[in-house]
Motif scaffolding. Structure first.
Motif, PDB file in Angstrom:
ATOM      1  N   PRO A   3       0.835  -1.212   0.000  1.00 31.40           N
ATOM      2  CA  PRO A   3       0.000   0.000   0.000  1.00 31.40           C
ATOM      3  C   PRO A   3       0.865   1.255   0.000  1.00 31.40           C
ATOM      4  O   PRO A   3       1.862   1.342   0.728  1.00 31.40           O
ATOM      5  N   THR A   4       0.470   2.235  -0.812  1.00 26.27           N
ATOM      6  CA  THR A   4       1.264   3.451  -1.013  1.00 26.27           C
ATOM      7  C   THR A   4       0.341   4.656  -1.059  1.00 26.27           C
ATOM      8  O   THR A   4      -0.746   4.588  -1.635  1.00 26.27           O
ATOM      9  N   PRO A  87      -2.800   4.306 -21.047  1.00 27.21           N
ATOM     10  CA  PRO A  87      -2.993   3.657 -19.748  1.00 27.21           C
ATOM     11  C   PRO A  87      -2.457   4.506 -18.605  1.00 27.21           C
ATOM     12  O   PRO A  87      -1.441   5.189 -18.738  1.00 27.21           O
ATOM     13  N   LYS A  88      -3.171   4.484 -17.484  1.00 30.94           N
ATOM     14  CA  LYS A  88      -2.766   5.202 -16.283  1.00 30.94           C
ATOM     15  C   LYS A  88      -2.128   4.219 -15.299  1.00 30.94           C
ATOM     16  O   LYS A  88      -2.198   3.007 -15.484  1.00 30.94           O
ATOM     17  N   VAL A  89      -1.564   4.748 -14.241  1.00 27.62           N
ATOM     18  CA  VAL A  89      -0.855   3.907 -13.286  1.00 27.62           C
ATOM     19  C   VAL A  89      -1.768   2.839 -12.711  1.00 27.62           C
ATOM     20  O   VAL A  89      -1.352   1.703 -12.487  1.00 27.62           O
ATOM     21  N   TRP A  90      -3.051   3.172 -12.485  1.00 27.02           N
ATOM     22  CA  TRP A  90      -3.943   2.168 -11.904  1.00 27.02           C
ATOM     23  C   TRP A  90      -4.265   1.056 -12.905  1.00 27.02           C
ATOM     24  O   TRP A  90      -4.497  -0.079 -12.504  1.00 27.02           O
ATOM     25  N   ASP A  91      -4.260   1.365 -14.201  1.00 28.59           N
ATOM     26  CA  ASP A  91      -4.477   0.322 -15.202  1.00 28.59           C
ATOM     27  C   ASP A  91      -3.332  -0.684 -15.188  1.00 28.59           C
ATOM     28  O   ASP A  91      -3.543  -1.908 -15.229  1.00 28.59           O
ATOM     29  N   LEU A  92      -2.111  -0.160 -15.160  1.00 31.80           N
ATOM     30  CA  LEU A  92      -0.941  -1.034 -15.177  1.00 31.80           C
ATOM     31  C   LEU A  92      -0.829  -1.819 -13.867  1.00 31.80           C
ATOM     32  O   LEU A  92      -0.429  -2.992 -13.873  1.00 31.80           O
ATOM     33  N   ALA A  93      -1.191  -1.179 -12.747  1.00 30.58           N
ATOM     34  CA  ALA A  93      -1.107  -1.875 -11.462  1.00 30.58           C
ATOM     35  C   ALA A  93      -2.084  -3.044 -11.411  1.00 30.58           C
ATOM     36  O   ALA A  93      -1.761  -4.125 -10.889  1.00 30.58           O
ATOM     37  N   ARG A  94      -3.280  -2.869 -11.970  1.00 29.34           N
ATOM     38  CA  ARG A  94      -4.268  -3.951 -11.953  1.00 29.34           C
ATOM     39  C   ARG A  94      -3.825  -5.130 -12.816  1.00 29.34           C
ATOM     40  O   ARG A  94      -4.208  -6.273 -12.549  1.00 29.34           O
ATOM     41  N   GLN A  95      -3.057  -4.843 -13.872  1.00 31.71           N
ATOM     42  CA  GLN A  95      -2.548  -5.942 -14.693  1.00 31.71           C
ATOM     43  C   GLN A  95      -1.581  -6.813 -13.887  1.00 31.71           C
ATOM     44  O   GLN A  95      -1.507  -8.027 -14.086  1.00 31.71           O
ATOM     45  N   TRP A 181     -11.993   3.893   5.859  1.00 29.58           N
ATOM     46  CA  TRP A 181     -13.145   3.142   5.370  1.00 29.58           C
ATOM     47  C   TRP A 181     -12.775   2.064   4.364  1.00 29.58           C
ATOM     48  O   TRP A 181     -13.394   1.008   4.312  1.00 29.58           O
ATOM     49  N   HIS A 182     -11.763   2.338   3.494  1.00 32.13           N
ATOM     50  CA  HIS A 182     -11.563   1.476   2.328  1.00 32.13           C
ATOM     51  C   HIS A 182     -10.164   0.876   2.184  1.00 32.13           C
ATOM     52  O   HIS A 182      -9.994  -0.082   1.442  1.00 32.13           O
ATOM     53  N   HIS A 183      -9.148   1.459   2.782  1.00 29.77           N
ATOM     54  CA  HIS A 183      -7.775   0.938   2.704  1.00 29.77           C
ATOM     55  C   HIS A 183      -7.316   0.691   1.264  1.00 29.77           C
ATOM     56  O   HIS A 183      -6.992  -0.439   0.889  1.00 29.77           O
ATOM     57  N   PRO A 184      -7.262   1.729   0.421  1.00 28.82           N
ATOM     58  CA  PRO A 184      -6.823   1.543  -0.969  1.00 28.82           C
ATOM     59  C   PRO A 184      -5.369   1.077  -1.037  1.00 28.82           C
ATOM     60  O   PRO A 184      -4.553   1.374  -0.159  1.00 28.82           O
ATOM     61  N   THR A 185      -5.049   0.383  -2.103  1.00 23.60           N
ATOM     62  CA  THR A 185      -3.649   0.027  -2.345  1.00 23.60           C
ATOM     63  C   THR A 185      -2.844   1.274  -2.682  1.00 23.60           C
ATOM     64  O   THR A 185      -1.712   1.433  -2.213  1.00 23.60           O
ATOM     65  N   HIS A 225      -0.498   9.289   9.833  1.00 26.30           N
ATOM     66  CA  HIS A 225      -1.582   8.300   9.745  1.00 26.30           C
ATOM     67  C   HIS A 225      -1.186   7.137   8.846  1.00 26.30           C
ATOM     68  O   HIS A 225      -1.377   5.962   9.221  1.00 26.30           O
ATOM     69  N   PHE A 226      -0.641   7.439   7.684  1.00 28.90           N
ATOM     70  CA  PHE A 226      -0.311   6.363   6.747  1.00 28.90           C
ATOM     71  C   PHE A 226       0.840   5.505   7.261  1.00 28.90           C
ATOM     72  O   PHE A 226       0.801   4.271   7.166  1.00 28.90           O
ATOM     73  N   GLN A 227       1.854   6.134   7.817  1.00 26.93           N
ATOM     74  CA  GLN A 227       2.982   5.347   8.313  1.00 26.93           C
ATOM     75  C   GLN A 227       2.581   4.473   9.488  1.00 26.93           C
ATOM     76  O   GLN A 227       3.063   3.341   9.603  1.00 26.93           O
ATOM     77  N   GLU A 228       1.705   4.965  10.353  1.00 22.86           N
ATOM     78  CA  GLU A 228       1.231   4.142  11.466  1.00 22.86           C
ATOM     79  C   GLU A 228       0.478   2.912  10.966  1.00 22.86           C
ATOM     80  O   GLU A 228       0.479   1.865  11.632  1.00 22.86           O
ATOM     81  N   GLY A 229      -0.135   3.034   9.792  1.00 17.88           N
ATOM     82  CA  GLY A 229      -0.861   1.906   9.215  1.00 17.88           C
ATOM     83  C   GLY A 229      -0.031   1.061   8.275  1.00 17.88           C
ATOM     84  O   GLY A 229      -0.575   0.180   7.594  1.00 17.88           O
ATOM     85  N   GLY A 230       1.276   1.295   8.233  1.00 15.77           N
ATOM     86  CA  GLY A 230       2.152   0.498   7.378  1.00 15.77           C
ATOM     87  C   GLY A 230       2.092   0.848   5.908  1.00 15.77           C
ATOM     88  O   GLY A 230       2.511   0.048   5.053  1.00 15.77           O
TER      89      GLY A 230
END
Length: 365
Positions: A3-4, A87-95, A181-185, A225-230
């Motif tokens: 997650p980033t 293609p956007k970064v999310w398109d390539l990541a899903r591949q 709520w959602h914890h996106p990648t 917040h993000f670093q505390e959640g890894g």
């Protein structure tokens, strides 16, 4: 896939880090890499290049706006993600990982992007001419959920003379709720405050250190917040902003050469691009010049060549700059350091259009 979160603190540069204790500490704990922005170094073009890894000549976002030759209209600040090609970064990541998810929060070309959660400014335009603050979200119920928690998005603090840290704080809060709520990648967050402060006041204004500190506090909240959640955190900036001491009124030069036509409405002048032999769409450091015919283009080039310091990109030079795209101007003009382009086309201030002194980002060409 780890997650980033990518926090885009627009307008930040290394010289300003001395006013940002949280971001400075973050930089010391990691590493700093210099980004070379694309041309033009403006919001829409740079963000599109960050998301696609391509130059404007490929993804098509040649500026914050451009001229549509078929409609004979100038369009600025459009929001459909379909305008950004490739293609956007999310398109390539899903591949690579079908379980990948993405939240895009206030990055531009947000509407109808193929992401899992999206939030972007979207006013309500009423029939009586009022413009009311609001946002557009995907899915739609995210809008109601967020504004129930945070109140209405402070749109009028987002840009213009009333811009303030309030809009950036709201965006940071929205990012925190979306993460819980959602914890996106991948979470893409745009913090706009410093951009408007630098443009409104100038980068050398004595208030700027305080404005940097204000956005630093919001970035620090997110980093914690993000670093505390890894979650891995990246902080980026689209471009830096320098002082300007002179404006180049490119369309006034073209008008004095007889190339621009205007329409007079109730005594005020409106640019008539479809009737003009040549005109420029001004966008900070660059201007896209469009011509109706080859002889008009030749005359316009003569006019531009006589303006001290202006660089003219055409043909192979335009392609080498990464701007070989049908949306780009026949000529792309680049202002010298310390100057920028205005859109002004009127020669008498008494006949300037009524929107000239208002925050009307869609009608100023």
């Amino acid at each position: 896939m780890r997650p980033t979160a990518v926090i885009l603190v627009v307008g930040l540069n290394q010289a300003l880090l001395r006013h940002a204790p949280r971001l400075s500490a973050f930089a010391r704990a990691g590493r700093v890499q210099r980004l070379r922005p694309v041309l033009p170094a403006v919001t829409c073009s740079v963000q599109a290049s960050m998301l696609t890894g391509q130059a404007p000549g490929v993804h098509g976002i040649v500026g914050n706006g451009w001229y549509d030759r078929e409609l004979a209209e100038i369009h600025f600040w459009k929001q459909s993600n379909h305008l950004m090609h490739g293609p956007k970064v999310w398109d390539l990541a899903r591949q690579r990982d079908p379980s990948f998810t993405c939240a895009q929060l206030f990055w531009w070309f947000n509407m109808y992007a193929a992401v899992d959660w999206a939030i972007t400014p979207r006013p309500i335009y009423k029939a009586d001419g009022r413009k009311l603050p609001d946002v557009h979200t995907f899915p739609g119920d995210l809008r109601e959920r967020l504004q129930a928690e945070l109140g209405t998005f402070p749109l009028f603090n987002f840009w213009g003379p009333a811009s303030s840290i309030a809009s950036t704080r709201w965006i940071a809060d929205a990012a925190l709720f979306t993460q819980r709520w959602h914890h996106p990648t991948l979470t893409l967050i745009y913090l706009p405050h410093l951009d408007y402060a630098l443009q409104k006041l100038g980068p050398d204004h004595p208030a700027i250190p305080g404005e940097v500190a204000a956005v630093d506090a919001q970035a620090g909240r997110l980093i914690d917040h993000f670093q505390e959640g890894g979650v891995q955190v990246l902080v980026a900036s689209e471009y830096g902003i320098e002082s300007v001491s002179e404006a180049i009124h490119i369309n006034r030069h073209l008008r004095q050469a007889g190339l621009i036509r205007v329409r007079v409405e109730q005594g005020l002048e409106l640019l008539d691009p479809g009737a003009s032999a040549a005109f420029a769409v001004a966008d900070h450091q660059i201007a896209h010049l469009y011509a109706s015919e080859m002889h008009s283009l030749a005359r316009a080039r003569e006019v531009c060549a006589a303006i001290p310091g202006v660089t003219i990109l055409a043909g192979p030079d335009r392609a080498a700059a990464g701007l070989d795209h049908p949306r780009a101007g026949d000529l792309v003009l680049v202002a010298p350091s310390g100057k920028w382009f205005t859109y002004y086309y009127w020669l008498d201030d008494q006949v300037a259009p009524d929107f000239a002194r208002t925050v009307d980002i869609h009608r100023k060409p």
